[in-house]
Scaffold this motif. Structure first.
Motif: not given
Length: 331
Positions: A8, A33-34, A3
């Protein structure tokens, strides 16, 4: 890493063109992403990676190719989180607080020629004037981070001693080269030994300095984070009278200015303590090589050092007056 995207949330992708960018792949490095962020890799790094900071290369590689974003930074492991340090600090503080209170009660009783068991004054009355000193808080802080503090102090001593003795070995190496240049019979093994010794000392000096600053900075941030957390927690429990003495502006000033000074002192204080050993080595070298004449030079040095200390003391006393006036103006 399915992802990944080039942007972001508020993290904006900003590629960079640097001097050696042409040597690196042209492919974009997406912002993770986190959930794809990695843990701080120091704990799991091998010995050589720790020694030469190789574990930082992946992050430096990304930062060389594009601007780093918060999502690129590592997730802190439990031992680095402020919650862990704050919990340990609170536990030790509570333990030492009981100890210092009992010590205060004992001193009060001894002043009246009594014992705590036969005291005619209640403990609450004796504790009316109880107050922790800065040395008490320093003891609590030192016990909380004693492993890091000892390691940082040893690194500072190693670096400073290496700096002090490297010129001596370099001098012997220069003497050896001069003898070889003038045709004086000398063993080549001695020169190789001097060269290896100088190189090793410079290596130890460089590694010790870099690890000292890294660990010292990390410890300074830990101490500041713990004090910030404690200060914020205590600010929510202030009585109306205490809120008048410590308004929000003063608390903010303490967190911004005072804690930053504490942070700076944490990782520079070992230098002040460790410099004593190199000074002793330097004094011994001067006395051995110059003799009694060196004593006069040392006396002059320490005389002006005392004058400098007096001037610094006066400067700090003036600074305290200015700080009080500044706090009043801010409040």
């Amino acid at each position: 890493m399915e992802h990944l995207s080039l942007e972001v949330a508020d993290n904006e992708y900003q590629p960079q063109k640097r001097l050696f960018s042409f040597l690196l792949p042209k492919k974009d490095v997406p912002i993770p992403d986190e959930q794809d962020r990695k843990l701080f890799p120091l704990r799991d790094a091998n010995f050589l990676s720790r020694l030469y900071f190789v574990w930082l290369l992946p992050l430096m590689n990304i930062g060389y190719r594009r601007t780093l974003t918060p999502a690129d930074l590592y997730i802190l492991t439990d031992d680095l989180k402020v919650e862990t340090s704050a919990a340990r600090f609170k536990s030790i503080y509570a333990e030492k607080l009981i100890y210092y209170k009992n010590l205060h009660l004992l001193e009060k009783c001894q002043a009246r020629n009594q014992t705590p068991e036969t005291s005619t004054v209640s403990p609450d009355d004796d504790l009316q004037d109880f107050k922790l000193t800065k040395f008490n808080m320093f003891a609590v802080l030192l016990r909380t981070f004693k492993r890091e503090a000892v390691a940082i102090q040893l690194l500072a001593i190693i670096a400073l001693v290496a700096i002090a003795v490297t010129p001596l070995l370099t001098k012997e190496l220069i003497k050896f080269v001069q003898k070889r240049a003038f045709g004086v019979p000398t063993s080549i093994g001695v020169g190789i030994g001097y060269s290896i010794g100088v190189t090793a000392l410079m290596l130890f000096q460089s590694l010790a300095i870099n690890h000292f600053f890294f660990m010292g900075t990390a410890l300074g941030v830990k101490v500041r984070s713990v004090f910030t957390a404690e200060l914020l927690e205590k600010s929510f429990k202030l009585t109306p009278e205490t809120k008048h003495k410590f308004p929000v502006s003063k608390i903010t000033s303490m967190m911004a200015t005072d804690l930053s000074r504490i942070e700076l002192a944490v990782y520079l204080q070992p230098v002040l303590l460790g410099v004593i050993i190199p000074i002793i080595i330097a004094v011994a070298i001067l006395i051995i090589n110059i003799g009694v004449s060196a004593v006069i030079g040392l006396a002059i040095f320490f005389f002006f050092l005392g004058l400098l200390g007096f001037a610094v003391k006066e400067l700090f006393s003036k600074r305290e007056v200015v700080a009080v006036l500044t706090d009043k103006r801010v409040n």
